[in-house]
Design a protein around this motif. Structure first.
Motif, PDB file in Angstrom:
ATOM      1  N   THR A   1       0.800  -1.239   0.271  1.00  0.00           N
ATOM      2  CA  THR A   1       0.191  -0.396  -0.017  1.00  0.00           C
ATOM      3  C   THR A   1       1.048   0.917  -0.066  1.00  0.00           C
ATOM      4  OG1 THR A   1      -1.571   1.155   1.056  1.00  0.00           O
ATOM      5  CG2 THR A   1      -0.421   0.165   2.371  1.00  0.00           C
TER       6      THR A   1
ATOM      7  N   TRP B   1      -2.481   6.094  -1.593  1.00  0.00           N
ATOM      8  CA  TRP B   1      -3.508   5.753  -1.660  1.00  0.00           C
ATOM      9  C   TRP B   1      -4.367   6.252  -0.145  1.00  0.00           C
ATOM     10  CZ3 TRP B   1      -7.348   2.317   0.098  1.00  0.00           C
ATOM     11  CH2 TRP B   1      -7.671   1.816  -0.599  1.00  0.00           C
TER      12      TRP B   1
ATOM     13  N   ARG C   1      -8.047   7.699  -0.908  1.00  0.00           N
ATOM     14  CA  ARG C   1      -9.313   7.147  -0.713  1.00  0.00           C
ATOM     15  C   ARG C   1      -9.895   6.981   0.372  1.00  0.00           C
ATOM     16  NH1 ARG C   1      -9.821   3.923  -5.993  1.00  0.00           N
ATOM     17  NH2 ARG C   1      -7.913   3.877  -6.752  1.00  0.00           N
TER      18      ARG C   1
ATOM     19  N   CYS D   1     -20.094  -0.535  13.772  1.00  0.00           N
ATOM     20  CA  CYS D   1     -20.334   1.280  14.143  1.00  0.00           C
ATOM     21  C   CYS D   1     -21.200   2.463  14.926  1.00  0.00           C
ATOM     22  CB  CYS D   1     -19.576   2.124  12.473  1.00  0.00           C
ATOM     23  SG  CYS D   1     -17.882   0.762  12.441  1.00  0.00           S
TER      24      CYS D   1
ATOM     25  N   ARG E   1      -4.864  -6.111   2.797  1.00  0.00           N
ATOM     26  CA  ARG E   1      -4.576  -4.242   2.580  1.00  0.00           C
ATOM     27  C   ARG E   1      -6.065  -3.163   2.263  1.00  0.00           C
ATOM     28  NH1 ARG E   1      -2.168  -2.897  -3.203  1.00  0.00           N
ATOM     29  NH2 ARG E   1      -3.996  -3.526  -4.316  1.00  0.00           N
TER      30      ARG E   1
ATOM     31  N   VAL F   1      -5.605  -0.931   6.522  1.00  0.00           N
ATOM     32  CA  VAL F   1      -5.141  -0.046   6.709  1.00  0.00           C
ATOM     33  C   VAL F   1      -6.311   1.186   7.013  1.00  0.00           C
ATOM     34  CG1 VAL F   1      -3.716   0.145   4.661  1.00  0.00           C
ATOM     35  CG2 VAL F   1      -6.442   0.430   4.083  1.00  0.00           C
TER      36      VAL F   1
ATOM     37  N   MET G   1     -15.035  -7.238   3.976  1.00  0.00           N
ATOM     38  CA  MET G   1     -16.858  -6.261   3.987  1.00  0.00           C
ATOM     39  C   MET G   1     -16.387  -6.324   2.358  1.00  0.00           C
ATOM     40  SD  MET G   1     -15.075  -2.817   4.864  1.00  0.00           S
ATOM     41  CE  MET G   1     -13.403  -1.932   3.625  1.00  0.00           C
TER      42      MET G   1
ATOM     43  N   GLY H   1     -16.561  -3.339  -0.197  1.00  0.00           N
ATOM     44  CA  GLY H   1     -15.811  -1.734   0.662  1.00  0.00           C
ATOM     45  C   GLY H   1     -16.635  -0.667  -0.688  1.00  0.00           C
TER      46      GLY H   1
ATOM     47  N   VAL I   1     -20.842  -0.328   1.079  1.00  0.00           N
ATOM     48  CA  VAL I   1     -20.388   0.483   2.461  1.00  0.00           C
ATOM     49  C   VAL I   1     -20.346   1.510   2.143  1.00  0.00           C
ATOM     50  CG1 VAL I   1     -19.828   0.055   4.427  1.00  0.00           C
ATOM     51  CG2 VAL I   1     -19.673  -1.963   3.301  1.00  0.00           C
TER      52      VAL I   1
ATOM     53  N   HIS J   1     -19.954   9.908  12.155  1.00  0.00           N
ATOM     54  CA  HIS J   1     -19.127   8.686  11.949  1.00  0.00           C
ATOM     55  C   HIS J   1     -17.781   8.316  11.202  1.00  0.00           C
ATOM     56  CE1 HIS J   1     -17.606   4.773  12.780  1.00  0.00           C
ATOM     57  NE2 HIS J   1     -17.922   4.139  10.787  1.00  0.00           N
TER      58      HIS J   1
ATOM     59  N   ALA K   1     -15.455   6.748   9.136  1.00  0.00           N
ATOM     60  CA  ALA K   1     -14.959   5.603   9.110  1.00  0.00           C
ATOM     61  C   ALA K   1     -14.574   6.238   7.347  1.00  0.00           C
ATOM     62  CB  ALA K   1     -16.083   4.922   8.017  1.00  0.00           C
ATOM     63  N   ASN K   2     -14.064   6.976   6.909  1.00  0.00           N
ATOM     64  CA  ASN K   2     -13.561   7.166   5.570  1.00  0.00           C
ATOM     65  C   ASN K   2     -14.021   9.350   5.463  1.00  0.00           C
ATOM     66  OD1 ASN K   2     -13.232   8.307   2.585  1.00  0.00           O
ATOM     67  ND2 ASN K   2     -13.091   5.803   2.250  1.00  0.00           N
TER      68      ASN K   2
ATOM     69  N   ARG L   1     -14.302  10.545   2.437  1.00  0.00           N
ATOM     70  CA  ARG L   1     -15.028  10.854   0.963  1.00  0.00           C
ATOM     71  C   ARG L   1     -16.632  10.427   1.195  1.00  0.00           C
ATOM     72  NH1 ARG L   1     -12.861   6.540  -1.819  1.00  0.00           N
ATOM     73  NH2 ARG L   1     -14.192   7.015  -3.580  1.00  0.00           N
TER      74      ARG L   1
ATOM     75  N   ASN M   1     -11.318   4.826  11.169  1.00  0.00           N
ATOM     76  CA  ASN M   1     -12.127   4.441  12.130  1.00  0.00           C
ATOM     77  C   ASN M   1     -12.347   3.111  13.102  1.00  0.00           C
ATOM     78  OD1 ASN M   1     -15.085   2.562  12.643  1.00  0.00           O
ATOM     79  ND2 ASN M   1     -15.142   2.616   9.904  1.00  0.00           N
TER      80      ASN M   1
ATOM     81  N   VAL N   1     -23.206   4.711  10.819  1.00  0.00           N
ATOM     82  CA  VAL N   1     -23.900   3.819  10.209  1.00  0.00           C
ATOM     83  C   VAL N   1     -22.587   2.448  10.220  1.00  0.00           C
ATOM     84  CG1 VAL N   1     -22.371   4.466   7.998  1.00  0.00           C
ATOM     85  CG2 VAL N   1     -24.109   2.595   7.552  1.00  0.00           C
TER      86      VAL N   1
HETATM   87  N1  COA Z   1      -3.573   0.026  -0.842  1.00  0.00           N
HETATM   88  C1  COA Z   1      -2.975   0.421  -1.823  1.00  0.00           C
HETATM   89  N2  COA Z   1      -4.074  -0.301  -3.123  1.00  0.00           N
HETATM   90  C2  COA Z   1      -5.045  -1.211  -2.533  1.00  0.00           C
HETATM   91  C3  COA Z   1      -5.225  -0.879  -1.128  1.00  0.00           C
HETATM   92  C4  COA Z   1      -4.903  -0.409  -0.347  1.00  0.00           C
HETATM   93  N3  COA Z   1      -4.947  -0.783   1.138  1.00  0.00           N
HETATM   94  N4  COA Z   1      -6.623  -1.234  -1.143  1.00  0.00           N
HETATM   95  C5  COA Z   1      -7.555  -1.611  -2.414  1.00  0.00           C
HETATM   96  N5  COA Z   1      -7.022  -1.727  -3.321  1.00  0.00           N
HETATM   97  C6  COA Z   1      -6.756  -1.765  -4.197  1.00  0.00           C
HETATM   98  C7  COA Z   1      -7.660  -2.669  -4.748  1.00  0.00           C
HETATM   99  O1  COA Z   1      -6.804  -3.449  -5.183  1.00  0.00           O
HETATM  100  C8  COA Z   1      -7.903  -1.908  -6.146  1.00  0.00           C
HETATM  101  O2  COA Z   1      -7.401  -2.437  -7.136  1.00  0.00           O
HETATM  102  P1  COA Z   1      -7.954  -2.989  -9.088  1.00  0.00           P
HETATM  103  O3  COA Z   1      -8.592  -1.731  -9.268  1.00  0.00           O
HETATM  104  O4  COA Z   1      -6.372  -3.556  -9.588  1.00  0.00           O
HETATM  105  O5  COA Z   1      -8.274  -4.027  -8.856  1.00  0.00           O
HETATM  106  C9  COA Z   1      -7.752  -0.537  -6.059  1.00  0.00           C
HETATM  107  O6  COA Z   1      -7.226  -0.042  -4.709  1.00  0.00           O
HETATM  108  C10 COA Z   1      -9.434   0.267  -6.277  1.00  0.00           C
HETATM  109  O7  COA Z   1     -10.457  -0.150  -5.748  1.00  0.00           O
HETATM  110  P2  COA Z   1     -11.634  -0.275  -4.676  1.00  0.00           P
HETATM  111  O8  COA Z   1     -12.348  -0.600  -3.847  1.00  0.00           O
HETATM  112  O9  COA Z   1     -11.809   0.208  -6.673  1.00  0.00           O
HETATM  113  O10 COA Z   1     -11.772   1.357  -3.905  1.00  0.00           O
HETATM  114  P3  COA Z   1     -12.599   2.896  -3.431  1.00  0.00           P
HETATM  115  O11 COA Z   1     -12.047   3.919  -4.271  1.00  0.00           O
HETATM  116  O12 COA Z   1     -14.038   1.697  -3.242  1.00  0.00           O
HETATM  117  O13 COA Z   1     -11.583   3.368  -2.106  1.00  0.00           O
HETATM  118  C11 COA Z   1     -12.638   1.711   0.375  1.00  0.00           C
HETATM  119  C12 COA Z   1     -11.998   1.600  -0.967  1.00  0.00           C
HETATM  120  C13 COA Z   1     -12.248   0.626   0.941  1.00  0.00           C
HETATM  121  C14 COA Z   1     -11.679   2.537   0.431  1.00  0.00           C
HETATM  122  C15 COA Z   1     -13.973   2.468   0.017  1.00  0.00           C
HETATM  123  O14 COA Z   1     -14.585   1.609  -0.894  1.00  0.00           O
HETATM  124  C16 COA Z   1     -14.695   2.595   1.176  1.00  0.00           C
HETATM  125  O15 COA Z   1     -14.079   3.562   2.085  1.00  0.00           O
HETATM  126  N6  COA Z   1     -15.664   1.716   1.815  1.00  0.00           N
HETATM  127  C17 COA Z   1     -16.516   1.492   3.016  1.00  0.00           C
HETATM  128  C18 COA Z   1     -15.691   1.223   4.132  1.00  0.00           C
HETATM  129  C19 COA Z   1     -16.073   1.456   5.533  1.00  0.00           C
HETATM  130  O16 COA Z   1     -15.871   2.579   5.561  1.00  0.00           O
HETATM  131  N7  COA Z   1     -16.047   0.436   6.276  1.00  0.00           N
HETATM  132  C20 COA Z   1     -16.563   0.610   7.899  1.00  0.00           C
HETATM  133  C21 COA Z   1     -17.988   0.833   7.624  1.00  0.00           C
HETATM  134  S1  COA Z   1     -18.634   1.451   8.801  1.00  0.00           S
END
Ligand code: COA
Length: 320
Positions: free
Chosen positions: A30, A34, A38, A114, A153, A157, A210, A212, A215, A247, A249-250, A252, A277, A307
Protein backbone atom coordinates in the motif's frame (compact mmCIF):
# COMPACT_ATOMS: atom_id res chain seq x y z
CA UNK A 1 -43.27 18.80 32.72
CA UNK A 2 -41.25 17.38 29.84
CA UNK A 3 -37.92 16.01 30.95
CA UNK A 4 -34.90 15.84 28.70
CA UNK A 5 -31.50 14.26 28.87
CA UNK A 6 -28.49 16.50 28.37
CA UNK A 7 -24.78 15.75 27.89
CA UNK A 8 -22.91 17.46 30.74
CA UNK A 9 -19.44 15.99 30.19
CA UNK A 10 -17.43 14.33 27.44
CA UNK A 11 -14.16 12.40 27.47
CA UNK A 12 -11.99 10.30 25.21
CA UNK A 13 -8.88 8.18 25.13
CA UNK A 14 -6.50 7.04 22.40
CA UNK A 15 -3.82 4.39 23.09
CA UNK A 16 -0.21 5.62 23.06
CA UNK A 17 1.06 3.64 20.08
CA UNK A 18 0.55 5.34 16.71
CA UNK A 19 0.67 3.36 13.46
CA UNK A 20 1.25 5.69 10.49
CA UNK A 21 0.53 5.05 6.81
CA UNK A 22 4.30 4.86 6.31
CA UNK A 23 4.47 2.06 8.90
CA UNK A 24 1.76 0.22 6.92
CA UNK A 25 3.82 0.54 3.73
CA UNK A 26 6.32 -1.87 5.27
CA UNK A 27 3.56 -4.34 6.23
CA UNK A 28 1.37 -4.63 3.10
CA UNK A 29 1.43 -3.49 -0.55
CA UNK A 30 0.00 0.00 0.00
CA UNK A 31 1.08 3.65 0.05
CA UNK A 32 0.51 6.72 2.16
CA UNK A 33 -0.76 8.43 -0.99
CA UNK A 34 -3.38 5.68 -1.72
CA UNK A 35 -4.65 5.64 1.87
CA UNK A 36 -4.90 9.42 2.18
CA UNK A 37 -6.56 9.90 -1.22
CA UNK A 38 -9.13 7.10 -0.78
CA UNK A 39 -9.87 7.50 2.93
CA UNK A 40 -8.34 10.69 4.41
CA UNK A 41 -6.62 8.60 7.10
CA UNK A 42 -3.05 9.55 8.09
CA UNK A 43 -2.60 7.42 11.21
CA UNK A 44 -4.41 5.21 13.73
CA UNK A 45 -3.78 4.31 17.39
CA UNK A 46 -3.18 0.70 18.45
CA UNK A 47 -3.85 -0.68 21.95
CA UNK A 48 -0.94 -2.24 23.85
CA UNK A 49 -1.02 -6.06 24.09
CA UNK A 50 -2.18 -6.00 27.73
CA UNK A 51 -4.84 -3.31 27.26
CA UNK A 52 -8.52 -4.27 27.13
CA UNK A 53 -11.58 -2.51 25.73
CA UNK A 54 -12.72 -1.81 29.30
CA UNK A 55 -9.30 -0.19 30.05
CA UNK A 56 -9.80 2.23 27.15
CA UNK A 57 -13.42 2.79 28.23
CA UNK A 58 -12.22 3.48 31.78
CA UNK A 59 -9.83 6.27 30.68
CA UNK A 60 -12.50 7.95 28.51
CA UNK A 61 -15.10 7.57 31.29
CA UNK A 62 -12.85 9.17 33.92
CA UNK A 63 -12.37 12.18 31.62
CA UNK A 64 -16.11 12.47 30.98
CA UNK A 65 -16.99 12.13 34.68
CA UNK A 66 -14.38 14.80 35.59
CA UNK A 67 -15.70 17.13 32.87
CA UNK A 68 -19.26 16.61 34.15
CA UNK A 69 -18.16 17.58 37.67
CA UNK A 70 -19.83 14.57 39.26
CA UNK A 71 -18.51 11.51 41.13
CA UNK A 72 -18.47 7.98 39.71
CA UNK A 73 -20.90 7.05 42.50
CA UNK A 74 -23.46 9.45 40.95
CA UNK A 75 -23.64 7.23 37.82
CA UNK A 76 -26.78 5.05 37.86
CA UNK A 77 -26.61 3.52 34.36
CA UNK A 78 -23.61 2.25 32.35
CA UNK A 79 -23.96 1.45 28.65
CA UNK A 80 -20.94 0.44 26.56
CA UNK A 81 -21.18 0.24 22.79
CA UNK A 82 -18.58 -2.21 21.50
CA UNK A 83 -17.97 -4.89 18.89
CA UNK A 84 -14.69 -5.92 20.50
CA UNK A 85 -15.71 -6.76 24.10
CA UNK A 86 -13.18 -7.89 26.70
CA UNK A 87 -14.68 -11.41 26.66
CA UNK A 88 -17.80 -13.39 25.61
CA UNK A 89 -19.35 -12.49 28.95
CA UNK A 90 -19.78 -10.67 31.30
CA UNK A 91 -20.42 -7.48 29.38
CA UNK A 92 -17.69 -4.87 29.07
CA UNK A 93 -20.13 -2.48 30.79
CA UNK A 94 -20.11 -4.67 33.93
CA UNK A 95 -16.31 -4.84 33.90
CA UNK A 96 -16.14 -1.05 33.44
CA UNK A 97 -18.65 -0.49 36.24
CA UNK A 98 -16.42 -2.50 38.59
CA UNK A 99 -13.29 -0.59 37.48
CA UNK A 100 -15.12 2.64 38.31
CA UNK A 101 -15.72 1.30 41.82
CA UNK A 102 -19.50 1.40 41.59
CA UNK A 103 -22.20 -1.29 41.76
CA UNK A 104 -25.95 -1.82 41.85
CA UNK A 105 -27.29 0.14 38.90
CA UNK A 106 -27.87 -1.45 35.45
CA UNK A 107 -24.88 -2.00 33.14
CA UNK A 108 -25.02 -3.57 29.69
CA UNK A 109 -23.40 -3.56 26.26
CA UNK A 110 -24.97 -2.49 22.98
CA UNK A 111 -23.82 -4.20 19.78
CA UNK A 112 -24.53 -2.16 16.66
CA UNK A 113 -20.94 -2.02 15.33
CA UNK A 114 -20.10 1.47 13.99
CA UNK A 115 -23.60 2.77 14.88
CA UNK A 116 -23.09 1.48 18.42
CA UNK A 117 -22.66 4.85 20.12
CA UNK A 118 -25.77 6.27 18.40
CA UNK A 119 -27.77 3.21 19.52
CA UNK A 120 -26.34 3.42 23.07
CA UNK A 121 -26.99 7.16 23.44
CA UNK A 122 -30.56 6.80 22.11
CA UNK A 123 -31.13 3.99 24.64
CA UNK A 124 -29.68 5.99 27.53
CA UNK A 125 -31.80 8.98 26.51
CA UNK A 126 -34.95 6.86 27.04
CA UNK A 127 -33.78 5.83 30.52
CA UNK A 128 -32.94 9.40 31.50
CA UNK A 129 -35.85 11.35 30.02
CA UNK A 130 -38.31 8.85 31.51
CA UNK A 131 -36.83 9.31 34.97
CA UNK A 132 -35.46 5.73 35.26
CA UNK A 133 -31.89 7.07 35.47
CA UNK A 134 -30.48 10.36 36.67
CA UNK A 135 -26.87 10.19 35.41
CA UNK A 136 -26.01 7.77 32.61
CA UNK A 137 -22.50 6.96 31.43
CA UNK A 138 -22.50 6.13 27.71
CA UNK A 139 -19.26 4.83 26.19
CA UNK A 140 -18.05 3.71 22.78
CA UNK A 141 -14.87 1.66 23.11
CA UNK A 142 -13.10 -0.55 20.59
CA UNK A 143 -9.92 -2.48 19.96
CA UNK A 144 -10.51 -3.03 16.23
CA UNK A 145 -6.84 -3.95 15.73
CA UNK A 146 -7.55 -7.40 17.25
CA UNK A 147 -10.15 -8.34 14.61
CA UNK A 148 -8.14 -7.13 11.62
CA UNK A 149 -6.22 -9.36 9.23
CA UNK A 150 -2.95 -7.40 9.08
CA UNK A 151 -2.13 -9.08 5.73
CA UNK A 152 -5.32 -7.73 4.08
CA UNK A 153 -4.55 -4.29 2.66
CA UNK A 154 -8.20 -3.66 1.76
CA UNK A 155 -9.21 -3.55 5.45
CA UNK A 156 -6.10 -3.14 7.66
CA UNK A 157 -5.47 0.46 6.61
CA UNK A 158 -8.94 1.59 7.67
CA UNK A 159 -9.35 0.82 11.38
CA UNK A 160 -7.94 1.91 14.74
CA UNK A 161 -8.48 1.68 18.51
CA UNK A 162 -9.92 4.21 20.97
CA UNK A 163 -12.73 5.17 23.30
CA UNK A 164 -15.10 8.08 23.88
CA UNK A 165 -17.64 8.68 26.64
CA UNK A 166 -20.38 11.07 27.72
CA UNK A 167 -22.34 11.67 30.91
CA UNK A 168 -26.03 12.17 30.25
CA UNK A 169 -28.12 13.79 32.96
CA UNK A 170 -31.78 14.64 33.49
CA UNK A 171 -32.70 18.27 32.85
CA UNK A 172 -35.73 20.43 32.15
CA UNK A 173 -33.76 22.04 29.33
CA UNK A 174 -32.89 20.13 26.13
CA UNK A 175 -30.66 18.24 25.54
CA UNK A 176 -31.39 15.46 23.16
CA UNK A 177 -34.30 16.48 20.93
CA UNK A 178 -34.75 13.29 18.91
CA UNK A 179 -33.14 10.01 17.98
CA UNK A 180 -33.79 7.87 14.91
CA UNK A 181 -32.49 4.29 14.72
CA UNK A 182 -32.67 1.87 11.79
CA UNK A 183 -31.40 -1.54 10.69
CA UNK A 184 -31.61 -3.77 7.62
CA UNK A 185 -30.32 -7.26 8.39
CA UNK A 186 -30.47 -8.34 4.75
CA UNK A 187 -27.02 -6.72 4.48
CA UNK A 188 -25.57 -8.80 7.32
CA UNK A 189 -22.90 -10.40 5.12
CA UNK A 190 -21.68 -7.21 3.42
CA UNK A 191 -19.71 -6.05 6.47
CA UNK A 192 -18.94 -8.65 9.14
CA UNK A 193 -16.46 -10.57 11.27
CA UNK A 194 -18.06 -13.94 10.59
CA UNK A 195 -16.67 -16.21 13.32
CA UNK A 196 -18.42 -18.13 16.08
CA UNK A 197 -17.38 -20.43 18.91
CA UNK A 198 -18.49 -24.09 18.90
CA UNK A 199 -17.51 -26.34 21.81
CA UNK A 200 -14.35 -24.37 22.45
CA UNK A 201 -13.37 -24.22 18.76
CA UNK A 202 -13.60 -21.15 16.57
CA UNK A 203 -15.48 -21.55 13.30
CA UNK A 204 -15.37 -19.04 10.44
CA UNK A 205 -13.17 -15.96 10.04
CA UNK A 206 -12.60 -13.70 13.06
CA UNK A 207 -11.47 -10.76 10.88
CA UNK A 208 -13.37 -7.80 9.46
CA UNK A 209 -14.51 -8.61 5.90
CA UNK A 210 -16.43 -6.22 3.69
CA UNK A 211 -17.54 -5.21 0.23
CA UNK A 212 -16.02 -1.72 0.39
CA UNK A 213 -17.89 -0.18 -2.55
CA UNK A 214 -21.32 -1.43 -1.38
CA UNK A 215 -20.65 -0.13 2.14
CA UNK A 216 -19.56 3.25 0.79
CA UNK A 217 -22.70 3.81 -1.34
CA UNK A 218 -25.07 2.53 1.34
CA UNK A 219 -23.42 4.73 3.99
CA UNK A 220 -23.79 7.98 2.05
CA UNK A 221 -27.45 7.20 1.19
CA UNK A 222 -28.65 6.29 4.68
CA UNK A 223 -26.64 8.93 6.53
CA UNK A 224 -28.22 11.64 4.40
CA UNK A 225 -31.66 10.10 5.07
CA UNK A 226 -31.07 9.79 8.83
CA UNK A 227 -30.00 13.43 9.21
CA UNK A 228 -32.87 14.65 7.01
CA UNK A 229 -35.27 12.62 9.17
CA UNK A 230 -33.88 14.33 12.30
CA UNK A 231 -34.27 17.78 10.72
CA UNK A 232 -37.88 17.08 9.66
CA UNK A 233 -38.79 15.75 13.11
CA UNK A 234 -37.63 19.04 14.67
CA UNK A 235 -38.85 21.42 11.95
CA UNK A 236 -35.29 22.49 11.23
CA UNK A 237 -33.38 23.20 8.00
CA UNK A 238 -29.83 22.02 7.34
CA UNK A 239 -28.79 25.69 7.64
CA UNK A 240 -29.90 25.60 11.32
CA UNK A 241 -27.29 22.94 12.13
CA UNK A 242 -24.18 24.30 13.83
CA UNK A 243 -22.19 21.04 13.92
CA UNK A 244 -22.41 17.71 12.13
CA UNK A 245 -20.55 14.98 14.04
CA UNK A 246 -20.42 12.02 11.67
CA UNK A 247 -19.15 8.49 12.15
CA UNK A 248 -15.48 8.69 11.17
CA UNK A 249 -15.00 5.91 8.58
CA UNK A 250 -13.74 7.69 5.48
CA UNK A 251 -13.41 11.41 4.72
CA UNK A 252 -15.07 10.84 1.33
CA UNK A 253 -18.19 9.37 3.01
CA UNK A 254 -18.19 12.33 5.43
CA UNK A 255 -17.86 15.03 2.76
CA UNK A 256 -20.31 13.35 0.33
CA UNK A 257 -22.95 13.15 3.07
CA UNK A 258 -22.42 16.76 4.13
CA UNK A 259 -22.61 17.91 0.51
CA UNK A 260 -25.91 16.05 -0.10
CA UNK A 261 -27.29 17.69 3.05
CA UNK A 262 -26.04 21.14 2.09
CA UNK A 263 -23.97 21.43 5.27
CA UNK A 264 -20.70 23.34 4.65
CA UNK A 265 -17.37 21.68 5.46
CA UNK A 266 -16.60 24.23 8.24
CA UNK A 267 -19.52 22.82 10.22
CA UNK A 268 -18.39 19.20 9.96
CA UNK A 269 -16.17 17.72 12.68
CA UNK A 270 -13.67 15.34 11.06
CA UNK A 271 -11.10 13.43 13.13
CA UNK A 272 -10.70 10.38 10.88
CA UNK A 273 -7.22 11.54 9.74
CA UNK A 274 -5.86 11.10 13.27
CA UNK A 275 -7.45 7.81 14.34
CA UNK A 276 -9.03 6.04 11.36
CA UNK A 277 -12.28 4.16 11.86
CA UNK A 278 -12.63 3.36 15.57
CA UNK A 279 -16.15 1.91 15.09
CA UNK A 280 -18.38 2.69 18.11
CA UNK A 281 -15.74 5.06 19.54
CA UNK A 282 -15.58 7.38 16.55
CA UNK A 283 -18.57 9.67 17.22
CA UNK A 284 -17.77 10.33 20.92
CA UNK A 285 -14.07 10.84 20.03
CA UNK A 286 -15.02 13.53 17.50
CA UNK A 287 -17.60 15.05 19.86
CA UNK A 288 -15.07 15.28 22.70
CA UNK A 289 -12.52 16.97 20.46
CA UNK A 290 -15.01 19.61 19.27
CA UNK A 291 -16.23 20.25 22.84
CA UNK A 292 -12.72 20.56 24.30
CA UNK A 293 -11.36 22.83 21.56
CA UNK A 294 -14.32 25.16 22.09
CA UNK A 295 -16.04 24.71 18.73
CA UNK A 296 -19.31 23.48 20.26
CA UNK A 297 -20.97 26.26 22.25
CA UNK A 298 -24.04 26.48 24.44
CA UNK A 299 -27.44 26.42 22.65
CA UNK A 300 -26.01 25.24 19.33
CA UNK A 301 -27.72 22.52 17.27
CA UNK A 302 -25.57 19.40 16.93
CA UNK A 303 -26.35 16.30 14.85
CA UNK A 304 -24.63 12.97 15.47
CA UNK A 305 -24.89 10.23 12.84
CA UNK A 306 -23.57 6.72 12.36
CA UNK A 307 -23.72 3.68 10.11
CA UNK A 308 -22.24 0.23 10.50
CA UNK A 309 -22.43 -3.53 10.14
CA UNK A 310 -25.87 -5.07 10.24
CA UNK A 311 -26.49 -2.74 8.47
CA UNK A 312 -27.43 -0.37 11.27
CA UNK A 313 -27.70 3.39 11.08
CA UNK A 314 -29.17 6.37 12.88
CA UNK A 315 -28.99 9.99 13.98
CA UNK A 316 -29.39 12.05 17.14
CA UNK A 317 -30.20 15.75 17.14
CA UNK A 318 -29.43 17.76 20.23
CA UNK A 319 -29.22 21.28 21.53
CA UNK A 320 -25.95 21.81 23.40
N1 COA B 1 -3.51 0.13 -0.86
C1 COA B 1 -3.38 0.16 -2.20
N2 COA B 1 -4.30 -0.33 -3.03
C2 COA B 1 -5.41 -0.84 -2.48
C3 COA B 1 -5.62 -0.89 -1.10
C4 COA B 1 -4.61 -0.37 -0.28
N3 COA B 1 -4.70 -0.37 1.06
N4 COA B 1 -6.82 -1.46 -0.86
C5 COA B 1 -7.36 -1.74 -2.05
N5 COA B 1 -6.50 -1.38 -3.04
C6 COA B 1 -6.67 -1.49 -4.48
C7 COA B 1 -7.72 -2.49 -4.88
O1 COA B 1 -7.17 -3.79 -4.90
C8 COA B 1 -8.11 -2.00 -6.26
O2 COA B 1 -7.17 -2.46 -7.16
P1 COA B 1 -7.60 -2.97 -8.65
O3 COA B 1 -8.20 -1.75 -9.27
O4 COA B 1 -6.31 -3.37 -9.24
O5 COA B 1 -8.57 -4.05 -8.40
C9 COA B 1 -7.93 -0.48 -6.18
O6 COA B 1 -7.13 -0.25 -4.99
C10 COA B 1 -9.21 0.31 -6.08
O7 COA B 1 -10.04 -0.31 -5.15
P2 COA B 1 -11.48 0.23 -4.89
O8 COA B 1 -12.17 -0.74 -3.99
O9 COA B 1 -12.13 0.61 -6.18
O10 COA B 1 -11.18 1.59 -4.10
P3 COA B 1 -12.21 2.61 -3.54
O11 COA B 1 -11.94 3.94 -4.10
O12 COA B 1 -13.61 2.09 -3.60
O13 COA B 1 -11.81 2.65 -1.99
C11 COA B 1 -12.36 1.81 0.16
C12 COA B 1 -11.84 1.48 -1.23
C13 COA B 1 -12.34 0.54 1.01
C14 COA B 1 -11.44 2.86 0.79
C15 COA B 1 -13.78 2.39 0.04
O14 COA B 1 -14.58 1.53 -0.75
C16 COA B 1 -14.44 2.57 1.38
O15 COA B 1 -14.02 3.37 2.18
N6 COA B 1 -15.54 1.86 1.64
C17 COA B 1 -16.24 1.95 2.90
C18 COA B 1 -15.51 1.14 3.92
C19 COA B 1 -15.97 1.47 5.30
O16 COA B 1 -16.05 2.62 5.64
N7 COA B 1 -16.27 0.46 6.11
C20 COA B 1 -16.71 0.63 7.43
C21 COA B 1 -18.03 1.29 7.45
S1 COA B 1 -18.64 1.49 9.04
Amino acid sequence: MTMYSRIIGTGSYLPEKVLSNLDLESMVDTSDEWIQTRTGIKQRHIAAPGQTTSDLAMEASRNAIDAAGIRASDIDLVIVATTTPDMIFPSTACILQNKLGIAGSPAFDVQAVCSGFIYALATADMFVNSGKSRNALVVGSEICSRIIDWNDRSTCVLFGDGAGAVVLTQDQKPGILSSHLHADGSYNQVLSAPASIHSGEMQGTPFITMEGGTVFKFAVKVLEEAVSEALRANNLQSSDIDWLIPHQANIRIITSTAKKLGIPEEKVVATVAQHGNTSAASVPLALDQAVRDGRIQSDQYVVLEGVGGGFTWGSILLRW
